[in-house]
Design an enzyme around this catalytic site. Structure first.
Site, PDB file in Angstrom:
ATOM      1  N   LYS A  22      11.583  -7.411  14.465  1.00 30.95           N
ATOM      2  CA  LYS A  22      11.322  -7.054  13.084  1.00 30.95           C
ATOM      3  C   LYS A  22      10.280  -5.766  12.400  1.00 30.95           C
ATOM      4  O   LYS A  22      10.575  -4.970  11.773  1.00 30.95           O
ATOM      5  CB  LYS A  22      11.197  -8.354  12.469  1.00 30.95           C
ATOM      6  N   PRO A 123      -2.467  -5.937  -1.395  1.00 28.42           N
ATOM      7  CA  PRO A 123      -2.822  -4.651  -2.068  1.00 28.42           C
ATOM      8  C   PRO A 123      -2.476  -3.313  -1.085  1.00 28.42           C
ATOM      9  O   PRO A 123      -2.256  -3.543  -0.004  1.00 28.42           O
ATOM     10  CB  PRO A 123      -4.358  -4.287  -2.144  1.00 28.42           C
ATOM     11  N   ASP A 125      -3.870  -0.543  -1.403  1.00 27.13           N
ATOM     12  CA  ASP A 125      -4.851   0.458  -1.718  1.00 27.13           C
ATOM     13  C   ASP A 125      -5.151   1.265  -0.558  1.00 27.13           C
ATOM     14  O   ASP A 125      -5.470   2.434  -0.625  1.00 27.13           O
ATOM     15  CB  ASP A 125      -6.247  -0.110  -2.124  1.00 27.13           C
ATOM     16  N   GLN A 126      -5.421   0.895   0.809  1.00 26.15           N
ATOM     17  CA  GLN A 126      -5.533   1.513   2.046  1.00 26.15           C
ATOM     18  C   GLN A 126      -4.267   2.701   2.329  1.00 26.15           C
ATOM     19  O   GLN A 126      -4.784   3.905   2.739  1.00 26.15           O
ATOM     20  CB  GLN A 126      -5.573   0.592   3.102  1.00 26.15           C
ATOM     21  N   ASP A 305       1.368 -14.220  12.256  1.00 25.25           N
ATOM     22  CA  ASP A 305       2.515 -14.693  12.134  1.00 25.25           C
ATOM     23  C   ASP A 305       2.889 -15.806  13.031  1.00 25.25           C
ATOM     24  O   ASP A 305       4.078 -16.348  13.016  1.00 25.25           O
ATOM     25  CB  ASP A 305       3.320 -13.586  12.479  1.00 25.25           C
ATOM     26  N   ARG A 397      15.092 -13.598   7.245  1.00 24.88           N
ATOM     27  CA  ARG A 397      14.526 -12.243   7.316  1.00 24.88           C
ATOM     28  C   ARG A 397      13.888 -11.777   8.323  1.00 24.88           C
ATOM     29  O   ARG A 397      13.926 -10.549   8.324  1.00 24.88           O
ATOM     30  CB  ARG A 397      13.299 -12.361   6.169  1.00 24.88           C
TER      31      ARG A 397
END
Length: 432
Positions: A22, A123, A125-126, A305, A397
Protein backbone atom coordinates in the site's frame (compact mmCIF):
# COMPACT_ATOMS: atom_id res chain seq x y z
CA UNK A 1 -22.64 -0.93 6.98
CA UNK A 2 -20.30 -3.87 6.42
CA UNK A 3 -18.75 -5.79 9.30
CA UNK A 4 -16.59 -8.87 9.84
CA UNK A 5 -18.01 -11.73 11.88
CA UNK A 6 -15.30 -14.07 13.21
CA UNK A 7 -15.80 -17.39 15.00
CA UNK A 8 -12.49 -17.69 16.81
CA UNK A 9 -10.40 -20.58 18.05
CA UNK A 10 -9.42 -22.08 14.68
CA UNK A 11 -5.75 -22.84 14.12
CA UNK A 12 -4.51 -21.24 10.87
CA UNK A 13 -2.60 -23.58 8.54
CA UNK A 14 -1.57 -23.54 4.88
CA UNK A 15 -0.30 -20.89 2.44
CA UNK A 16 -1.31 -17.22 2.21
CA UNK A 17 -0.08 -14.74 -0.42
CA UNK A 18 0.87 -11.13 0.27
CA UNK A 19 -0.31 -8.36 -2.06
CA UNK A 20 1.62 -5.33 -3.28
CA UNK A 21 2.61 -2.67 -0.74
CA UNK A 22 0.00 0.00 0.00
CA UNK A 23 2.61 2.53 1.10
CA UNK A 24 4.57 2.07 -2.14
CA UNK A 25 1.60 2.00 -4.54
CA UNK A 26 0.09 5.26 -3.28
CA UNK A 27 3.36 7.07 -4.15
CA UNK A 28 4.10 5.24 -7.41
CA UNK A 29 0.72 6.17 -8.90
CA UNK A 30 1.22 9.96 -8.56
CA UNK A 31 4.82 9.50 -9.81
CA UNK A 32 3.39 8.56 -13.22
CA UNK A 33 2.39 12.25 -13.57
CA UNK A 34 6.07 13.11 -13.99
CA UNK A 35 6.25 11.63 -17.49
CA UNK A 36 4.29 12.06 -20.71
CA UNK A 37 4.36 8.39 -21.66
CA UNK A 38 2.19 5.49 -20.42
CA UNK A 39 3.39 3.42 -17.45
CA UNK A 40 2.31 -0.06 -16.40
CA UNK A 41 2.27 -0.91 -12.69
CA UNK A 42 2.12 -4.59 -11.70
CA UNK A 43 1.38 -6.20 -8.31
CA UNK A 44 -0.93 -3.28 -7.44
CA UNK A 45 -3.00 -4.09 -4.31
CA UNK A 46 -6.80 -4.19 -4.64
CA UNK A 47 -7.49 -1.75 -1.78
CA UNK A 48 -9.53 1.43 -1.39
CA UNK A 49 -6.50 3.78 -1.05
CA UNK A 50 -5.29 2.61 -4.47
CA UNK A 51 -8.79 2.99 -5.93
CA UNK A 52 -8.93 6.57 -4.63
CA UNK A 53 -5.47 7.35 -6.08
CA UNK A 54 -6.49 5.99 -9.48
CA UNK A 55 -9.80 7.86 -9.32
CA UNK A 56 -7.88 11.10 -8.66
CA UNK A 57 -5.69 10.39 -11.70
CA UNK A 58 -8.77 9.74 -13.82
CA UNK A 59 -10.61 12.84 -12.54
CA UNK A 60 -7.57 14.94 -13.44
CA UNK A 61 -7.70 13.66 -17.04
CA UNK A 62 -5.28 10.72 -17.04
CA UNK A 63 -6.25 7.50 -18.80
CA UNK A 64 -6.44 4.58 -16.36
CA UNK A 65 -6.97 1.03 -17.59
CA UNK A 66 -6.85 -2.21 -15.61
CA UNK A 67 -5.06 -4.91 -17.63
CA UNK A 68 -5.74 -7.44 -14.85
CA UNK A 69 -6.92 -7.29 -11.23
CA UNK A 70 -3.42 -6.27 -10.11
CA UNK A 71 -1.98 -4.62 -13.25
CA UNK A 72 -2.90 -1.10 -14.30
CA UNK A 73 -1.86 1.05 -17.27
CA UNK A 74 -1.78 4.80 -16.62
CA UNK A 75 -1.18 7.50 -19.21
CA UNK A 76 -0.88 11.16 -18.18
CA UNK A 77 -0.17 12.31 -21.76
CA UNK A 78 -1.59 15.74 -22.47
CA UNK A 79 -2.78 16.20 -18.90
CA UNK A 80 -2.89 19.89 -17.95
CA UNK A 81 -4.79 19.85 -14.64
CA UNK A 82 -2.71 20.62 -11.55
CA UNK A 83 -5.59 20.63 -9.02
CA UNK A 84 -6.56 17.42 -7.22
CA UNK A 85 -10.34 17.06 -6.64
CA UNK A 86 -11.07 18.02 -3.03
CA UNK A 87 -13.50 15.24 -2.05
CA UNK A 88 -11.23 12.42 -3.26
CA UNK A 89 -8.03 13.88 -1.81
CA UNK A 90 -9.33 14.41 1.71
CA UNK A 91 -10.26 10.73 2.05
CA UNK A 92 -6.66 9.55 2.41
CA UNK A 93 -3.36 10.77 3.80
CA UNK A 94 -1.29 9.76 0.76
CA UNK A 95 -3.07 12.33 -1.42
CA UNK A 96 -0.21 14.66 -0.48
CA UNK A 97 2.12 12.78 -2.89
CA UNK A 98 0.26 14.56 -5.68
CA UNK A 99 1.84 17.78 -4.37
CA UNK A 100 5.39 16.66 -5.17
CA UNK A 101 4.45 15.00 -8.47
CA UNK A 102 2.40 17.95 -9.78
CA UNK A 103 5.00 20.47 -8.62
CA UNK A 104 7.70 18.43 -10.39
CA UNK A 105 5.71 18.34 -13.63
CA UNK A 106 4.02 21.76 -13.81
CA UNK A 107 5.80 23.93 -11.28
CA UNK A 108 2.46 24.28 -9.47
CA UNK A 109 0.06 22.14 -7.48
CA UNK A 110 -3.21 22.49 -5.56
CA UNK A 111 -4.23 19.69 -3.17
CA UNK A 112 -6.40 19.56 -0.03
CA UNK A 113 -4.85 18.82 3.35
CA UNK A 114 -4.47 15.04 3.85
CA UNK A 115 -7.07 12.79 5.49
CA UNK A 116 -6.64 9.11 6.41
CA UNK A 117 -6.58 7.38 9.79
CA UNK A 118 -7.01 9.53 12.93
CA UNK A 119 -3.59 8.86 14.47
CA UNK A 120 -3.00 12.37 15.77
CA UNK A 121 -1.41 15.45 14.27
CA UNK A 122 -0.08 14.94 10.74
CA UNK A 123 1.79 18.17 9.98
CA UNK A 124 3.15 18.63 6.48
CA UNK A 125 5.68 21.29 7.52
CA UNK A 126 8.63 19.10 6.46
CA UNK A 127 7.05 18.59 3.03
CA UNK A 128 6.62 22.36 2.62
CA UNK A 129 10.19 22.96 3.84
CA UNK A 130 11.46 20.65 1.07
CA UNK A 131 9.33 22.33 -1.60
CA UNK A 132 10.50 25.78 -0.45
CA UNK A 133 14.14 24.68 -0.64
CA UNK A 134 13.56 23.73 -4.29
CA UNK A 135 12.14 27.19 -5.06
CA UNK A 136 8.38 26.83 -4.54
CA UNK A 137 6.14 29.34 -2.81
CA UNK A 138 3.74 27.58 -0.43
CA UNK A 139 0.36 28.81 0.76
CA UNK A 140 -2.39 27.10 2.80
CA UNK A 141 -5.90 28.56 2.71
CA UNK A 142 -9.34 27.05 3.34
CA UNK A 143 -7.85 23.57 3.75
CA UNK A 144 -6.03 23.68 0.40
CA UNK A 145 -2.26 23.62 -0.16
CA UNK A 146 -1.10 25.79 -3.09
CA UNK A 147 2.40 25.50 -4.51
CA UNK A 148 3.92 27.66 -7.28
CA UNK A 149 7.47 27.73 -8.65
CA UNK A 150 8.88 29.57 -11.66
CA UNK A 151 11.74 27.08 -11.82
CA UNK A 152 12.58 24.20 -9.47
CA UNK A 153 16.29 24.23 -8.65
CA UNK A 154 18.17 21.51 -6.77
CA UNK A 155 19.23 22.30 -3.22
CA UNK A 156 20.25 20.86 0.17
CA UNK A 157 17.18 19.65 2.09
CA UNK A 158 17.60 18.72 5.76
CA UNK A 159 14.52 17.10 7.32
CA UNK A 160 14.17 18.05 11.00
CA UNK A 161 12.42 14.74 11.72
CA UNK A 162 12.63 11.45 9.83
CA UNK A 163 9.50 11.59 7.66
CA UNK A 164 8.57 8.99 5.06
CA UNK A 165 6.05 11.29 3.39
CA UNK A 166 8.37 14.31 3.25
CA UNK A 167 11.24 12.18 1.91
CA UNK A 168 9.10 10.78 -0.90
CA UNK A 169 7.53 14.15 -1.73
CA UNK A 170 10.98 15.77 -1.92
CA UNK A 171 12.10 13.00 -4.29
CA UNK A 172 9.05 13.50 -6.54
CA UNK A 173 9.59 17.26 -6.74
CA UNK A 174 13.37 17.03 -7.27
CA UNK A 175 13.64 14.49 -10.10
CA UNK A 176 12.99 17.11 -12.79
CA UNK A 177 14.50 20.10 -10.95
CA UNK A 178 17.59 21.77 -12.34
CA UNK A 179 20.81 20.54 -10.75
CA UNK A 180 21.57 18.41 -7.68
CA UNK A 181 19.28 17.89 -4.69
CA UNK A 182 20.60 16.29 -1.49
CA UNK A 183 18.04 15.08 1.08
CA UNK A 184 19.63 14.63 4.51
CA UNK A 185 18.07 12.77 7.47
CA UNK A 186 15.96 10.93 4.88
CA UNK A 187 13.66 8.06 5.85
CA UNK A 188 14.88 4.57 4.84
CA UNK A 189 11.70 2.47 4.52
CA UNK A 190 11.47 -0.17 1.75
CA UNK A 191 8.79 1.83 -0.09
CA UNK A 192 11.20 4.78 -0.40
CA UNK A 193 13.64 2.47 -2.18
CA UNK A 194 10.75 1.25 -4.34
CA UNK A 195 9.83 4.80 -5.39
CA UNK A 196 13.48 5.54 -6.23
CA UNK A 197 13.73 2.35 -8.29
CA UNK A 198 10.53 3.21 -10.18
CA UNK A 199 11.68 6.76 -10.90
CA UNK A 200 15.11 5.48 -11.99
CA UNK A 201 13.42 3.00 -14.34
CA UNK A 202 11.71 6.06 -15.89
CA UNK A 203 15.07 7.77 -16.43
CA UNK A 204 15.61 9.62 -13.13
CA UNK A 205 19.04 9.81 -11.47
CA UNK A 206 18.59 8.95 -7.78
CA UNK A 207 21.30 7.52 -5.52
CA UNK A 208 21.31 6.57 -1.84
CA UNK A 209 17.67 5.57 -1.33
CA UNK A 210 17.56 3.30 1.73
CA UNK A 211 20.25 5.40 3.48
CA UNK A 212 19.82 8.69 5.34
CA UNK A 213 21.29 10.74 2.46
CA UNK A 214 19.59 10.66 -0.95
CA UNK A 215 21.14 12.45 -3.95
CA UNK A 216 18.98 13.36 -6.93
CA UNK A 217 20.40 14.83 -10.12
CA UNK A 218 17.56 16.45 -12.03
CA UNK A 219 16.73 15.33 -15.58
CA UNK A 220 14.71 17.16 -18.26
CA UNK A 221 12.23 14.41 -18.96
CA UNK A 222 11.15 10.94 -17.85
CA UNK A 223 9.91 8.10 -20.05
CA UNK A 224 7.34 5.34 -19.54
CA UNK A 225 8.17 2.13 -17.70
CA UNK A 226 6.79 -1.23 -16.62
CA UNK A 227 7.29 -1.77 -12.89
CA UNK A 228 6.17 -4.21 -10.20
CA UNK A 229 5.24 -2.90 -6.73
CA UNK A 230 7.14 -4.54 -3.84
CA UNK A 231 5.24 -6.92 -1.50
CA UNK A 232 3.60 -5.32 1.53
CA UNK A 233 5.77 -5.88 4.61
CA UNK A 234 2.93 -4.83 6.96
CA UNK A 235 0.41 -7.23 5.42
CA UNK A 236 3.05 -9.97 5.65
CA UNK A 237 3.70 -9.13 9.31
CA UNK A 238 -0.04 -9.14 10.03
CA UNK A 239 -0.38 -12.65 8.58
CA UNK A 240 2.67 -13.81 10.54
CA UNK A 241 1.19 -12.59 13.82
CA UNK A 242 -2.23 -14.07 12.97
CA UNK A 243 -0.52 -17.44 12.49
CA UNK A 244 1.28 -17.09 15.82
CA UNK A 245 -1.81 -15.89 17.72
CA UNK A 246 -3.77 -18.99 16.64
CA UNK A 247 -0.76 -21.27 17.33
CA UNK A 248 -0.90 -22.17 13.64
CA UNK A 249 1.58 -23.17 10.93
CA UNK A 250 1.45 -20.85 7.90
CA UNK A 251 3.67 -20.23 4.87
CA UNK A 252 3.46 -16.53 3.96
CA UNK A 253 4.39 -16.15 0.28
CA UNK A 254 5.38 -13.24 -2.02
CA UNK A 255 7.51 -11.49 0.60
CA UNK A 256 11.01 -10.00 0.81
CA UNK A 257 12.35 -11.57 4.04
CA UNK A 258 14.92 -8.78 4.56
CA UNK A 259 12.08 -6.21 4.79
CA UNK A 260 10.56 -8.31 7.58
CA UNK A 261 13.67 -8.51 9.79
CA UNK A 262 12.49 -6.03 12.49
CA UNK A 263 9.22 -7.99 12.79
CA UNK A 264 10.84 -11.41 12.57
CA UNK A 265 13.45 -10.74 15.26
CA UNK A 266 10.83 -9.49 17.74
CA UNK A 267 8.49 -12.42 17.08
CA UNK A 268 11.31 -14.89 17.71
CA UNK A 269 11.88 -13.27 21.12
CA UNK A 270 8.22 -13.96 21.91
CA UNK A 271 8.74 -17.66 21.13
CA UNK A 272 7.49 -17.87 17.54
CA UNK A 273 9.34 -20.14 15.10
CA UNK A 274 10.16 -18.50 11.75
CA UNK A 275 11.95 -20.10 8.81
CA UNK A 276 12.98 -17.85 5.91
CA UNK A 277 13.09 -18.83 2.24
CA UNK A 278 13.87 -16.78 -0.90
CA UNK A 279 10.43 -15.17 -1.19
CA UNK A 280 8.42 -16.68 1.67
CA UNK A 281 8.50 -17.27 5.43
CA UNK A 282 7.06 -20.14 7.46
CA UNK A 283 5.60 -19.22 10.86
CA UNK A 284 4.56 -21.73 13.51
CA UNK A 285 4.20 -22.03 17.29
CA UNK A 286 4.95 -25.20 19.25
CA UNK A 287 5.73 -23.80 22.71
CA UNK A 288 4.75 -21.02 25.12
CA UNK A 289 4.61 -17.37 24.04
CA UNK A 290 6.63 -15.15 26.37
CA UNK A 291 6.75 -11.44 27.19
CA UNK A 292 8.97 -8.88 25.47
CA UNK A 293 9.31 -5.10 25.16
CA UNK A 294 8.68 -3.27 21.90
CA UNK A 295 9.52 0.29 20.85
CA UNK A 296 8.39 1.53 17.46
CA UNK A 297 10.92 3.54 15.45
CA UNK A 298 11.55 4.57 11.84
CA UNK A 299 13.01 1.81 9.62
CA UNK A 300 15.04 -0.31 10.32
CA UNK A 301 13.37 -0.19 13.75
CA UNK A 302 10.12 -1.96 14.60
CA UNK A 303 7.39 -0.41 12.38
CA UNK A 304 4.63 1.63 14.00
CA UNK A 305 2.18 0.02 11.55
CA UNK A 306 2.79 -3.34 13.29
CA UNK A 307 2.39 -2.06 16.86
CA UNK A 308 -1.32 -2.87 17.37
CA UNK A 309 -0.86 -6.37 15.93
CA UNK A 310 2.11 -7.33 18.12
CA UNK A 311 0.39 -5.83 21.18
CA UNK A 312 -2.51 -8.18 20.50
CA UNK A 313 -0.10 -11.14 20.32
CA UNK A 314 1.45 -10.12 23.65
CA UNK A 315 -1.95 -10.29 25.38
CA UNK A 316 -1.69 -14.03 24.69
CA UNK A 317 1.87 -14.34 26.06
CA UNK A 318 3.10 -15.08 29.57
CA UNK A 319 4.27 -12.12 31.65
CA UNK A 320 4.27 -8.33 31.42
CA UNK A 321 5.26 -6.56 28.20
CA UNK A 322 5.89 -2.84 27.69
CA UNK A 323 5.06 -1.22 24.33
CA UNK A 324 6.47 2.25 23.60
CA UNK A 325 5.08 4.14 20.61
CA UNK A 326 7.82 6.31 19.11
CA UNK A 327 6.01 7.62 16.01
CA UNK A 328 2.27 8.44 16.42
CA UNK A 329 0.79 9.92 19.59
CA UNK A 330 -2.70 8.41 19.20
CA UNK A 331 -1.81 4.86 18.19
CA UNK A 332 -3.32 3.25 21.32
CA UNK A 333 -6.94 4.17 20.62
CA UNK A 334 -7.67 0.49 19.84
CA UNK A 335 -6.78 -0.64 23.38
CA UNK A 336 -10.31 0.01 24.68
CA UNK A 337 -11.61 -2.44 22.06
CA UNK A 338 -9.11 -5.13 23.08
CA UNK A 339 -10.17 -4.65 26.72
CA UNK A 340 -13.72 -5.57 25.68
CA UNK A 341 -12.24 -8.91 24.61
CA UNK A 342 -10.55 -9.50 27.97
CA UNK A 343 -7.12 -7.95 27.38
CA UNK A 344 -5.35 -6.46 30.41
CA UNK A 345 -3.64 -3.34 29.01
CA UNK A 346 -3.00 0.02 30.69
CA UNK A 347 -1.91 3.07 28.70
CA UNK A 348 -0.05 6.15 29.88
CA UNK A 349 0.70 8.55 27.02
CA UNK A 350 2.90 6.75 24.52
CA UNK A 351 3.49 3.67 26.73
CA UNK A 352 1.25 0.62 27.12
CA UNK A 353 1.74 -2.11 29.72
CA UNK A 354 0.36 -5.49 28.67
CA UNK A 355 -0.33 -8.15 31.29
CA UNK A 356 -0.50 -11.38 29.31
CA UNK A 357 -3.71 -13.19 30.18
CA UNK A 358 -3.24 -16.02 27.68
CA UNK A 359 -6.80 -15.78 26.42
CA UNK A 360 -9.28 -13.45 24.72
CA UNK A 361 -13.05 -13.76 24.33
CA UNK A 362 -15.23 -12.66 21.43
CA UNK A 363 -17.05 -9.32 21.63
CA UNK A 364 -18.58 -6.61 19.43
CA UNK A 365 -15.81 -4.09 18.60
CA UNK A 366 -15.04 -1.22 16.21
CA UNK A 367 -11.98 -0.62 14.04
CA UNK A 368 -10.82 2.93 14.77
CA UNK A 369 -8.09 2.92 12.11
CA UNK A 370 -6.45 0.62 9.56
CA UNK A 371 -3.91 -1.22 11.76
CA UNK A 372 -6.22 -1.21 14.78
CA UNK A 373 -8.68 -3.10 12.58
CA UNK A 374 -5.99 -5.65 11.68
CA UNK A 375 -5.24 -6.11 15.40
CA UNK A 376 -8.92 -6.76 16.15
CA UNK A 377 -9.08 -9.38 13.39
CA UNK A 378 -6.07 -11.14 14.95
CA UNK A 379 -7.75 -10.93 18.36
CA UNK A 380 -10.99 -12.33 16.93
CA UNK A 381 -9.18 -15.23 15.26
CA UNK A 382 -7.48 -16.17 18.55
CA UNK A 383 -10.47 -15.52 20.83
CA UNK A 384 -13.04 -17.97 22.19
CA UNK A 385 -16.47 -17.19 20.80
CA UNK A 386 -17.75 -14.72 18.20
CA UNK A 387 -16.25 -11.32 17.43
CA UNK A 388 -18.06 -8.73 15.31
CA UNK A 389 -15.92 -5.90 13.92
CA UNK A 390 -17.60 -2.74 12.66
CA UNK A 391 -16.19 0.17 10.60
CA UNK A 392 -14.19 -2.23 8.45
CA UNK A 393 -13.78 0.40 5.73
CA UNK A 394 -10.65 1.36 7.66
CA UNK A 395 -9.28 -2.18 7.18
CA UNK A 396 -10.11 -2.22 3.47
CA UNK A 397 -7.95 0.87 2.97
CA UNK A 398 -4.85 -1.29 3.31
CA UNK A 399 -5.66 -5.03 3.06
CA UNK A 400 -6.78 -6.65 -0.19
CA UNK A 401 -9.49 -9.35 0.07
CA UNK A 402 -8.46 -10.01 3.66
CA UNK A 403 -11.41 -12.19 4.65
CA UNK A 404 -11.08 -14.42 1.57
CA UNK A 405 -7.32 -14.84 2.12
CA UNK A 406 -7.79 -15.78 5.77
CA UNK A 407 -10.52 -18.31 4.93
CA UNK A 408 -8.00 -20.10 2.68
CA UNK A 409 -5.88 -20.91 5.75
CA UNK A 410 -8.74 -22.02 7.98
CA UNK A 411 -10.21 -18.84 9.49
CA UNK A 412 -13.95 -18.68 10.09
CA UNK A 413 -14.49 -15.06 9.00
CA UNK A 414 -17.36 -13.63 6.98
CA UNK A 415 -18.07 -10.15 5.66
CA UNK A 416 -21.67 -9.28 6.47
CA UNK A 417 -23.61 -6.35 5.03
CA UNK A 418 -26.21 -4.74 7.24
CA UNK A 419 -28.78 -2.28 5.86
CA UNK A 420 -28.20 1.32 6.79
CA UNK A 421 -31.10 3.16 8.35
CA UNK A 422 -31.74 4.99 5.07
CA UNK A 423 -31.92 1.74 3.11
CA UNK A 424 -33.85 -0.23 5.71
CA UNK A 425 -37.42 -1.42 5.23
CA UNK A 426 -40.30 0.67 6.71
CA UNK A 427 -40.86 -2.05 9.33
CA UNK A 428 -37.20 -1.98 10.38
CA UNK A 429 -37.19 1.84 10.46
CA UNK A 430 -40.21 1.75 12.75
CA UNK A 431 -38.46 -0.76 15.00
CA UNK A 432 -35.39 1.45 15.09
Amino acid sequence: MDKFVIHGGHRLTGEIEVSGAKNAAVALIPAVLLCDEPCILENVPDISDVSISLRIMSEMGAQVEYLSKTTVRISAMGLTNYCVPYESARRMRASYYFLGALLGRYGKARVSMPGGCPLGDRPIDQHLKAFSALGANCNIEHGMVDLVADQLVGNQIYLDVVSVGATMNAMLAAVRAKGLTVIENAAKEPHIVDLANFLNSMGADIMGAGTDVIKIRGVERLHGAVYSVIPDQIEAGTFMIAAAATRGDVLVTNVIPKHLEPITSKMRKIGVNIEEFDDSVRVWVDGPLVRTNVKTMPHPGFPTDMQPQITTLLTLAEGTSIITEGVWEQRFRYVDELRRMGADISVDGKVAVVEGTGKLTGAPVKACDLRAGAALIIAGLAAHGVTEIEDIYHIERGYANLDAKLRQIGADIQKVSEPTEAAASPELKEAL
